[in-house]
Design a protein around this motif. Structure first.
Motif, PDB file in Angstrom:
ATOM      1  N   ASP A   1      -0.191  94.885  80.466  1.00  0.00           N
ATOM      2  CA  ASP A   1      -0.283  94.705  81.837  1.00  0.00           C
ATOM      3  C   ASP A   1       0.085  93.329  82.174  1.00  0.00           C
ATOM      4  OD1 ASP A   1      -1.560  96.235  83.984  1.00  0.00           O
ATOM      5  OD2 ASP A   1      -3.077  97.012  83.374  1.00  0.00           O
ATOM      6  N   PRO A   2       0.930  93.649  83.251  1.00  0.00           N
ATOM      7  CA  PRO A   2       1.171  92.242  84.516  1.00  0.00           C
ATOM      8  C   PRO A   2      -0.424  91.679  85.227  1.00  0.00           C
ATOM      9  CG  PRO A   2       2.682  93.338  83.734  1.00  0.00           C
ATOM     10  CD  PRO A   2       1.572  94.172  83.364  1.00  0.00           C
ATOM     11  N   GLU A   3      -0.584  93.140  85.600  1.00  0.00           N
ATOM     12  CA  GLU A   3      -2.621  93.275  86.338  1.00  0.00           C
ATOM     13  C   GLU A   3      -3.145  92.586  85.794  1.00  0.00           C
ATOM     14  OE1 GLU A   3      -1.651  94.293  90.318  1.00  0.00           O
ATOM     15  OE2 GLU A   3       1.034  94.750  89.240  1.00  0.00           O
ATOM     16  N   ARG A   4      -2.805  92.355  84.602  1.00  0.00           N
ATOM     17  CA  ARG A   4      -4.420  91.670  84.084  1.00  0.00           C
ATOM     18  C   ARG A   4      -3.972  90.418  83.535  1.00  0.00           C
ATOM     19  NH1 ARG A   4      -8.910  93.634  84.298  1.00  0.00           N
ATOM     20  NH2 ARG A   4      -9.379  93.379  81.858  1.00  0.00           N
ATOM     21  N   VAL A   5      -3.153  89.576  83.749  1.00  0.00           N
ATOM     22  CA  VAL A   5      -2.648  88.911  83.434  1.00  0.00           C
ATOM     23  C   VAL A   5      -3.496  87.454  82.800  1.00  0.00           C
ATOM     24  CG1 VAL A   5      -1.780  87.140  85.333  1.00  0.00           C
ATOM     25  CG2 VAL A   5      -0.444  86.934  83.098  1.00  0.00           C
ATOM     26  N   ASP A   6      -4.351  87.462  84.230  1.00  0.00           N
ATOM     27  CA  ASP A   6      -5.959  86.392  84.515  1.00  0.00           C
ATOM     28  C   ASP A   6      -6.295  86.926  82.503  1.00  0.00           C
ATOM     29  OD1 ASP A   6      -4.085  85.391  86.308  1.00  0.00           O
ATOM     30  OD2 ASP A   6      -5.529  85.731  87.966  1.00  0.00           O
ATOM     31  N   ALA A   7      -6.845  87.974  83.278  1.00  0.00           N
ATOM     32  CA  ALA A   7      -8.473  88.150  81.656  1.00  0.00           C
ATOM     33  C   ALA A   7      -7.003  87.834  80.397  1.00  0.00           C
ATOM     34  CB  ALA A   7      -8.255  89.856  82.185  1.00  0.00           C
ATOM     35  N   TRP A   8      -6.505  88.434  80.546  1.00  0.00           N
ATOM     36  CA  TRP A   8      -5.855  87.938  79.460  1.00  0.00           C
ATOM     37  C   TRP A   8      -5.721  86.732  78.786  1.00  0.00           C
ATOM     38  CZ3 TRP A   8      -0.908  85.735  78.523  1.00  0.00           C
ATOM     39  CH2 TRP A   8      -0.322  85.556  77.290  1.00  0.00           C
ATOM     40  N   PHE A   9      -4.506  86.183  79.964  1.00  0.00           N
ATOM     41  CA  PHE A   9      -5.387  84.064  79.587  1.00  0.00           C
ATOM     42  C   PHE A   9      -6.312  83.884  79.152  1.00  0.00           C
ATOM     43  CE2 PHE A   9      -5.359  80.004  81.243  1.00  0.00           C
ATOM     44  CZ  PHE A   9      -4.487  79.265  79.870  1.00  0.00           C
ATOM     45  N   GLN A  10      -7.364  84.215  79.612  1.00  0.00           N
ATOM     46  CA  GLN A  10      -8.492  83.641  79.966  1.00  0.00           C
ATOM     47  C   GLN A  10      -9.092  83.694  78.852  1.00  0.00           C
ATOM     48  OE1 GLN A  10     -12.342  84.823  82.109  1.00  0.00           O
ATOM     49  NE2 GLN A  10     -12.203  83.165  83.777  1.00  0.00           N
ATOM     50  N   ARG A  11      -8.883  84.760  78.269  1.00  0.00           N
ATOM     51  CA  ARG A  11      -9.221  85.405  76.328  1.00  0.00           C
ATOM     52  C   ARG A  11      -8.871  84.353  75.705  1.00  0.00           C
ATOM     53  NH1 ARG A  11     -10.186  91.366  73.801  1.00  0.00           N
ATOM     54  NH2 ARG A  11     -10.839  90.205  71.636  1.00  0.00           N
ATOM     55  N   ILE A  12      -7.237  83.970  75.897  1.00  0.00           N
ATOM     56  CA  ILE A  12      -6.306  83.405  75.445  1.00  0.00           C
ATOM     57  C   ILE A  12      -7.271  81.714  75.055  1.00  0.00           C
ATOM     58  CG2 ILE A  12      -4.513  82.115  74.219  1.00  0.00           C
ATOM     59  CD1 ILE A  12      -3.289  84.903  75.548  1.00  0.00           C
TER      60      ILE A  12
END
Length: 178
Positions: free
Chosen positions: A62-73
């Motif tokens: 979900d490209p709209e959630r890229v910030d949350a995805w990266f922050q989890r990483i």
């Protein structure tokens, strides 16, 4: 994965990642520095997180959630760095304290910085991460749960315990060295 994975990424994906990385770099470093408490380790964690994100860029659903995805990483990378480090470090939060200290009150500012750094340095990695995400990033409990991969009740518990532990540490008299 190595070079083969890089070759499979299209030019558009590479450009999209480069734009994302440029936009997130400063914020990612600041968050990592707060969590790990050391500028060198923060640089390493930030680098490792971007590398992991690049390697997994094609799995982003979900490209709209890229910030949350990266922050989890990034949070997981910081957690791993803290676990590898056998000793806990004192966190320099001088910039944050400077914003709330009375202008010109240098001794109070230094004492506050030392006390908060000492309290923060005694927290476990998981407790530190929850406090940073809650009070620095201003995330909700549900958002923290999403980024850390634990239930919201666990996040609430970690925040509660961390605040209680920090309060106990702050109540202790500062060690005087002569």
């Amino acid at each position: 994965m190595g070079e083969y994975a890089v070759e499979r990424v299209t030019r558009d994906e590479g450009e999209a990642f480069a734009e994302f990385a440029a936009r997130q770099l400063d914020a990612a470093y600041r968050l990592a520095a707060l969590i790990v408490g050391d500028s060198s380790d923060a640089q390493d964690a930030t680098h490792d997180a971007f590398l992991a994100a690049w390697r997994n860029w094609s799995t982003l659903r979900d490209p709209e959630r890229v910030d949350a995805w990266f922050q989890r990483i990034l949070v997981n990378t910081c957690r791993n760095a803290l676990r590898r480090s056998k000793r806990r470090r004192i966190l320099d939060v001088s910039d944050e304290l400077r914003a709330v200290a009375a202008p010109g009150d240098i001794s109070a500012e230094a004492a506050d910085r030392d006390a908060v750094g000492r309290a923060f340095g005694r927290l476990s990695a998981d407790h530190r991460i929850c406090l940073v995400l809650r009070y620095y990033e201003r995330l909700t409990v549900d958002e923290i749960a999403e980024r850390t991969g634990v239930p919201a009740a666990t996040v609430k518990s970690r925040i509660h315990v961390a605040l209680r532990q920090a309060g106990v540490t702050l109540a202790e008299p500062a060690e005087v060295t002569t």
